[in-house]
Design an enzyme around this catalytic site. Structure first.
Site, mmCIF file in Angstrom:
data_model
loop_
_atom_site.group_PDB
_atom_site.id
_atom_site.type_symbol
_atom_site.label_atom_id
_atom_site.label_comp_id
_atom_site.label_asym_id
_atom_site.label_seq_id
_atom_site.Cartn_x
_atom_site.Cartn_y
_atom_site.Cartn_z
ATOM 1 N N GLY A 258 -8.132 48.554 7.824
ATOM 2 C CA GLY A 258 -9.629 48.137 8.142
ATOM 3 C C GLY A 258 -9.953 46.877 8.619
ATOM 4 O O GLY A 258 -10.723 46.154 7.888
ATOM 5 N N ARG B 270 -12.838 44.605 11.873
ATOM 6 C CA ARG B 270 -14.164 44.036 11.725
ATOM 7 C C ARG B 270 -14.443 43.706 10.129
ATOM 8 O O ARG B 270 -13.515 43.995 9.404
ATOM 9 C CB ARG B 270 -15.088 45.162 12.228
ATOM 10 N N VAL C 280 -6.149 56.054 7.902
ATOM 11 C CA VAL C 280 -5.188 55.739 6.689
ATOM 12 C C VAL C 280 -4.916 56.889 5.776
ATOM 13 O O VAL C 280 -4.249 56.843 5.026
ATOM 14 C CB VAL C 280 -5.704 54.222 6.008
ATOM 15 N N ASN D 82 -7.507 47.397 2.138
ATOM 16 C CA ASN D 82 -9.003 47.035 2.397
ATOM 17 C C ASN D 82 -9.960 48.298 3.080
ATOM 18 O O ASN D 82 -10.995 48.214 2.915
ATOM 19 C CB ASN D 82 -9.176 45.819 3.248
ATOM 20 N N SER E 33 -14.490 47.646 -6.236
ATOM 21 C CA SER E 33 -15.736 47.344 -6.314
ATOM 22 C C SER E 33 -16.354 47.415 -7.604
ATOM 23 O O SER E 33 -15.679 48.110 -8.528
ATOM 24 C CB SER E 33 -16.528 48.583 -5.247
ATOM 25 N N TYR F 175 -17.212 57.614 -5.186
ATOM 26 C CA TYR F 175 -16.842 56.340 -4.790
ATOM 27 C C TYR F 175 -16.333 55.517 -6.068
ATOM 28 O O TYR F 175 -15.234 54.929 -6.102
ATOM 29 C CB TYR F 175 -17.744 55.313 -4.047
ATOM 30 N N ALA F 176 -16.876 55.527 -7.136
ATOM 31 C CA ALA F 176 -16.746 54.796 -8.396
ATOM 32 C C ALA F 176 -15.451 55.473 -8.985
ATOM 33 O O ALA F 176 -14.765 54.474 -9.423
ATOM 34 C CB ALA F 176 -17.937 54.724 -9.196
ATOM 35 N N ALA F 177 -15.407 56.625 -8.745
ATOM 36 C CA ALA F 177 -14.240 57.263 -9.705
ATOM 37 C C ALA F 177 -13.037 56.880 -8.862
ATOM 38 O O ALA F 177 -11.824 56.517 -9.396
ATOM 39 C CB ALA F 177 -14.068 58.889 -9.455
ATOM 40 N N ALA F 178 -13.086 56.615 -7.505
ATOM 41 C CA ALA F 178 -12.035 56.315 -6.618
ATOM 42 C C ALA F 178 -11.302 54.858 -6.725
ATOM 43 O O ALA F 178 -10.506 54.504 -6.999
ATOM 44 C CB ALA F 178 -12.190 56.603 -5.129
ATOM 45 N N LYS F 179 -12.480 54.015 -6.779
ATOM 46 C CA LYS F 179 -12.202 52.573 -7.072
ATOM 47 C C LYS F 179 -11.799 52.383 -8.264
ATOM 48 O O LYS F 179 -11.045 51.420 -8.593
ATOM 49 C CB LYS F 179 -13.630 51.865 -6.508
#
Length: 271
Positions: A14, A17, A65, A91, A153, A166-170
């Protein structure tokens, strides 16, 4: 140019940018050769051109990815072009927010795929060129440090409303980080994570600007965004370059005795 990362080779996912692009530039500025990866081929090509015109070395490898063959192909391309791999920065990512009672299986799996499974596959695929090479070096009395940095995060540290997926993955990525540190630390491979708070990127810009990722609108309504920023002790969002600096630190010789840690980059905001 500084030579802190002289002749080292880095993959930054990633990186066409935002934070990833800043990381790639910092690596090049300190002597590294970089593999730019992104789904946007034009942006990736622009990044590579800019780096080369400034005297740096870079190639691009574009793709998703989360594809099952992505890790194998990018590692092969990296070794084919540069002959080694010293730094891996996981990233790439985005958000797909929804309240837990509205989340679909697909939305939950989508976040696991990009934030947890993709980094795992890349680390596993890097084994022959990081762990195995280091093992042989140690047997011959040679010490070279290699670095893996996983971008997590604050959502993965403390949770966040509307981000169960998102929280579970991070959070899972933090567990992966600590386990790799335990398994590979003996081979002089440092694996750490950065947990970003509110950083100014496409994902956190005002929603009224109509930014998008994979065709889905991203961003935060201005009123909500302002309220979040006002709770940050430093009263501002972090800049992409500031976020990138933390990744650079954990990828450099400055962090050779830091392993399995979660580096919080949040302007002092913990609630």
């Amino acid at each position: 140019m500084s030579e802190m990362l002289k002749n080292q080779v880095a993959i930054v996912t990633g990186s066409a940018r935002g934070i990833g692009r800043e990381v790639a530039q910092m690596f090049v500025d300190h002597g590294a050769k970089v593999v730019i990866t992104d789904k946007d081929e034009d942006l990736a090509a622009e990044a590579v051109t800019a780096i080369r015109e400034a005297g740096g070395e870079a190639i691009s490898f574009c793709g998703d990815v989360t594809a099952t063959d992505f890790a194998k192909n990018i590692i092969h391309t990296t070794i084919e072009n540069f002959g080694r791999l010293d730094i891996l920065v996981n990233n790439a990512g985005y958000t797909a927010d929804n309240l837990v009672h509205r989340l679909t299986d697909e939305q939950f799996q989508e976040m696991l795929d990009i934030h947890l499974i993709a980094p795992f596959r890349l680390i596993r695929e890097a084994t022959p060129y990081m762990r195995d090479v280091a093992k042989k070096e140690i047997e011959n009395g040679v010490t070279n440090y290699r670095k893996i940095v996983n971008v997590s995060s604050m959502s993965g540290v403390k949770g966040n409303v509307g981000q169960a997926n998102y929280a579970a993955a991070k959070a899972g990525l933090l567990g992966l980080t600590k386990t790799i540190a335990l398994e590979w630390g003996q081979f002089n491979i440092n694996c750490n994570s950065v947990a970003f708070g509110f950083i100014d990127t496409r994902l956190t810009r005002p929603k009224e600007e109509r930014g998008s990722v994979n065709g889905a609108q991203v961003g935060i309504p201005t009123k909500v965004r302002d309220a979040i920023i006002n709770k940050i002790p430093q009263r501002r969002a972090g800049e992409a370059k500031e976020a990138a600096s933390s990744i650079f630190y954990l990828s450099s010789p400055l962090s050779n005795y830091i392993n399995g840690q979660v580096h919080l980059v949040n302007g002092g905001s913990y609630s």
